[in-house]
Design an enzyme around this catalytic site. Structure first.
Site, PDB file in Angstrom:
ATOM      1  N   SER A 123     -19.101 -49.921 -35.980  1.00  0.00           N
ATOM      2  CA  SER A 123     -19.090 -48.553 -35.260  1.00  0.00           C
ATOM      3  C   SER A 123     -17.881 -48.858 -34.125  1.00  0.00           C
ATOM      4  CB  SER A 123     -20.508 -48.427 -34.792  1.00  0.00           C
ATOM      5  OG  SER A 123     -20.686 -49.083 -33.831  1.00  0.00           O
ATOM      6  N   HIS A 144     -19.832 -46.102 -42.450  1.00  0.00           N
ATOM      7  CA  HIS A 144     -20.605 -45.975 -41.108  1.00  0.00           C
ATOM      8  C   HIS A 144     -21.883 -45.461 -41.398  1.00  0.00           C
ATOM      9  CE1 HIS A 144     -21.027 -44.994 -36.677  1.00  0.00           C
ATOM     10  NE2 HIS A 144     -21.633 -46.087 -36.996  1.00  0.00           N
ATOM     11  N   GLU A 156     -20.108 -41.945 -42.326  1.00  0.00           N
ATOM     12  CA  GLU A 156     -18.765 -41.676 -42.276  1.00  0.00           C
ATOM     13  C   GLU A 156     -17.801 -42.765 -43.054  1.00  0.00           C
ATOM     14  OE1 GLU A 156     -18.243 -40.273 -37.573  1.00  0.00           O
ATOM     15  OE2 GLU A 156     -18.553 -42.438 -37.891  1.00  0.00           O
ATOM     16  N   ASN A 195     -18.869 -40.757 -32.706  1.00  0.00           N
ATOM     17  CA  ASN A 195     -18.993 -41.374 -31.343  1.00  0.00           C
ATOM     18  C   ASN A 195     -17.752 -41.073 -30.340  1.00  0.00           C
ATOM     19  OD1 ASN A 195     -21.385 -43.018 -31.513  1.00  0.00           O
ATOM     20  ND2 ASN A 195     -20.200 -44.638 -32.477  1.00  0.00           N
TER      21      ASN A 195
END
Ligand SMILES: C/C=C/C(=O)SCCNC(=O)CCNC(=O)[C@H](O)C(C)(C)COP(=O)(O)OP(=O)(O)OC[C@H]1O[C@@H](n2cnc3c(N)ncnc32)[C@H](O)[C@@H]1OP(=O)(O)O
Length: 656
Positions: A123, A144, A156, A195
């Site tokens: 990540s 991810h 992802e 994120n």
């Protein structure tokens, strides 16, 4: 390689993410080699999978046989060669340290078949840098998953600089075969999509406290109850782990520059090892305190604008750098972070011009890089929004529901908020009403079918969080009336309506299903009117309609006890027409709707009308219900109920 060629998946690392990914892959029928460096690590991961599969079976999400078969497909291993020798895809989920990952890829490269694809679950590290450690950078990408993989829908799929498109397509199809939703991240950028949106938002919340612009309570109240995100910024930080946020932010700071400089408050909590829930203290106290207690009414517009502006700026960066289009960003953040709407949509709704002005003013005032408006944001502000504003205004667009035409003259409404248990908010009510009107005006539709997306809930009722945000008596009366009206439209529709119920059917969700002419439910479904537990009453027709279906005695029992009831019991009460095995629900509900659609439309319409008119004076009852709803919204008991629900505690009502 084609996705159909994939039979064996090697998962490296049996920690939290690794064992979760292995479980998901095994549930989808793949042979899985789960590898860690020590016997005890891999065994621990295997036991966690066994526990989790057992839970899924216990909750009727899968059968005992499926659980056993999935476990049988997993081989726990320590030997790398054995783990990857037959792998078609290697998913690496070892600790987030470059040197550890480099070592792992060195070994794996030696033993994995040449055509095998490598996917990393990192990540916070660069996909490109990792791919260059291997001899197959074009067969390498990011995959991810979100924690816990078995529950979270999003994956992802990230392109490194060298990744070829075939690799990305295969990995996306693999994610789909895991029953997940892949979102492509076209460029290897720190934080990828989710994120990249969440972490700067968290940092901005910290900057505001560091600079005495706002308190934690004001910020979390704004985030949770005014913007309507699932958790306050600090509440989320404590949940994720403040050390994790800080780590990702530092990487962004290194790669992307001073706009991502960590706020002093965030640095302090990390220095003091206040990591959040896992360490017993973070921004809030967990071990020696009550955790995150967020007031519903401390929000401020200035905070909302500032946070939305920072979020819009990041969307601008991602869109402008061609990392992902606005639609993909929204989908990723809704699935990965449970946002009710995506950040691009939230920004468009707030008005990009206003948000650009907010950033410009802050930039002038403070000179801080993080307020420099991104090119992507400025361009889209000039165009009027991240989404195309030129769309035909008359065209009906749905965001909370899906409207489908599966054939046999059935119009199908799917309640489409699976990340929030298909809970009902005002927008969903409006869209439902619109859908019913659209079906009624369509000569090719003769019956309506309503179901909920996913297998967890038909609907868990009103979205308690958005309801708490409008805790004013007049607004609440209006909310009650809007629900009564939307559900009333369904009930009085000239078309026959079937509700296909799979999972929780609670509160407002059950009130919606009361407006169907027939209800078919899966065995695992659970019903109930939990409103009184929240200090409320069923305010979308429940006090009136339920007694017409099950009789006054049962209706009072269901509403006053606020208990949950199994589908079979509700069949016995006459609420559910038919209970079917879980896997048959969809087909049976459609079959029933198609059957009703094949009936005589005029006779059906008059039958429904006559039966409805025959009820006693429901309007008077509905008016009382709406007034009562308005009265209750201002009570302490409601706040007690909602606060207890949000904090997972037991409410203590005082009758105030
Ligand atoms: C006029 C109409 C009034 C009403 O309808 S009032 C609302 C009536 N409904 C309820 O009170 C139901 C509340 N929900 C629950 O009791 C539980 O949930 C369930 C039994 C449905 C499921 O329990 P579990 O499987 O343990 O899941 P989980 O972790 O509690 O929920 C998953 C996520 O869904 C959110 N959620 C569930 N129901 C609601 C809701 N009604 N309003 C807002 N959010 C809801 C949770 O908070 C959580 O979210 P996160 O994953 O972010 O923690």
């Amino acid at each position: 390689m084609d996705v159909d060629d994939i039979e064996t998946v090697a998962v490296l690392g049996a920690g939290n993410m690794g064992h979760g990914i292995a479980e998901v892959a095994a549930l989808s029928g793949y042979t899985v080699a789960l590898r860690d460096i020590k016997e005890e690590f891999v065994q621990n991961g295997y036991e966690q999978i066994e526990w989790s599969l057992g839970k899924l079976a216990e909750n009727d999400r899968i059968s005992e046989e499926e659980s056993d078969a999935a476990l049988d497909r997993i081989t726990p291993l320590v030997d790398v060669e054995e783990a990857v020798a037959d792998a078609d895809v290697v998913i690496e989920a070892v600790p987030e340290q470059m040197e550890i990952k480099q070592d792992v890829y060195g070994e794996v490269e030696e033993y994995a078949p040449e055509e095998a694809i490598f996917a990393t679950n990192t990540s916070s590290l660069s996909i490109t840098d990792l791919s260059e450690v291997t001899e197959r950078p074009e067969q390498f990408c990011g995959m991810h998953f979100f924690n816990p993989p078995v529950r979270m829908q999003l994956v992802e799929v990230i392109s490194g600089e060298h990744t070829d498109t075939e690799t990305l397509s295969v990995v996306e199809e693999l994610a789909e075969s895991f029953d997940k939703t892949p979102v492509r991240v076209r460029k290897d950028t720190p934080g990828f999509i989710v994120n990249r949106i969440l972490v700067p938002l968290m940092n901005e919340a910290c900057w505001m406290v560091s600079e005495d612009v706002a308190t934690k309570a004001e910020i979390d109240s704004t985030v949770k109850f005014d913007i309507g995100l699932p958790m306050g910024a600090f509440e989320l930080g404590d949940q994720v782990g403040n050390d994790v946020t800080y780590h990702v932010l530092e990487y962004m700071h290194d790669v992307l520059g001073d706009a991502y400089e960590p706020a002093p408050l965030l640095e302090t909590v990390v220095e003091e090892e206040r990591y959040g829930k896992k360490s017993g203290v973070g921004f809030y106290e967990y071990e020696d305190g009550d955790g995150a207690q967020i007031p519903t009414d401390a929000g401020r517009e200035a905070i909302e604008h500032r946070l939305l502006a920072v979020m819009a700026n990041e969307v601008g960066n991602l869109v402008g750098d061609d990392v992902a289009p606005a639609e993909d960003i929204d989908e990723a953040v809704m699935l990965g972070a449970g946002y009710p709407e995506g950040p691009a949509k939230l920004a468009d709704d707030a008005g990009l011009d206003t948000l650009v002005d907010t950033l410009d003013e802050l930039h002038e005032e403070t000179g801080a890089d993080r307020y420099g408006v991104s090119d992507g944001l400025r361009t889209h502000a000039d165009e009027g929004g991240f989404y195309d504003q030129e769309e035909d205004d008359d065209a009906v667009s749905y965001e909370m529901i899906r409207v489908e035409y599966p054939g046999e003259m059935v119009g199908h409404v799917v309640l489409d908020r699976p990340h929030r248990m298909n809970t009902v908010n005002i927008e969903l009510l409006e869209e439902l009403e619109q859908a019913v009107e659209t079906f009624e005006a369509d000569d090719d539709v003769r019956a309506i079918l309503i179901t909920g997306e996913g297998d967890k809930a038909f609907s868990a009722g009103a979205d308690v969080q958005s309801m708490a945000a409008s805790a004013e008596p007049l607004q609440a009366i209006e909310l009650s009336r809007t629900g009564q009206q939307a559900f009333g439209k369904l009930q009085s529709s000239s078309l026959p309506v079937v509700a296909g119920i799979d999972g929780y059917c609670l509160g407002g969700g059950m009130e919606m299903s009361m407006c169907a002419d027939m209800r078919v439910a899966s065995e695992r479904s659970e019903f109930g009117q939990p409103e009184l537990d929240l200090g409320l009453l069923p305010g979308w027709g429940g006090t009136q309609r339920l007694q017409h279906i099950v009789g006054e005695g049962r209706a009072k029992e269901i509403i006053l006890t606020a208990e949950q009831y199994e589908a079979e019991t509700m069949e016995g009460y006459g609420f559910v027409n038919e209970v079917v095995p879980n896997e048959d629900l969809e087909d049976r509900a459609f079959e029933l709707a198609a059957d009703l659609a094949a009936g005589p439309p005029v006779a059906t319409r008059f039958t429904k009308k006559a039966m409805l008119r025959g009820w006693e004076d429901t309007d008077a009852g509905l008016e009382i219900e709406a007034q009562a709803f308005g009265h209750l919204i201002g009570t302490d008991d409601l706040m007690e109920g909602i606060t207890a629900f949000m904090g997972d505690g037991e409410p203590e009502f005082e009758g105030k």
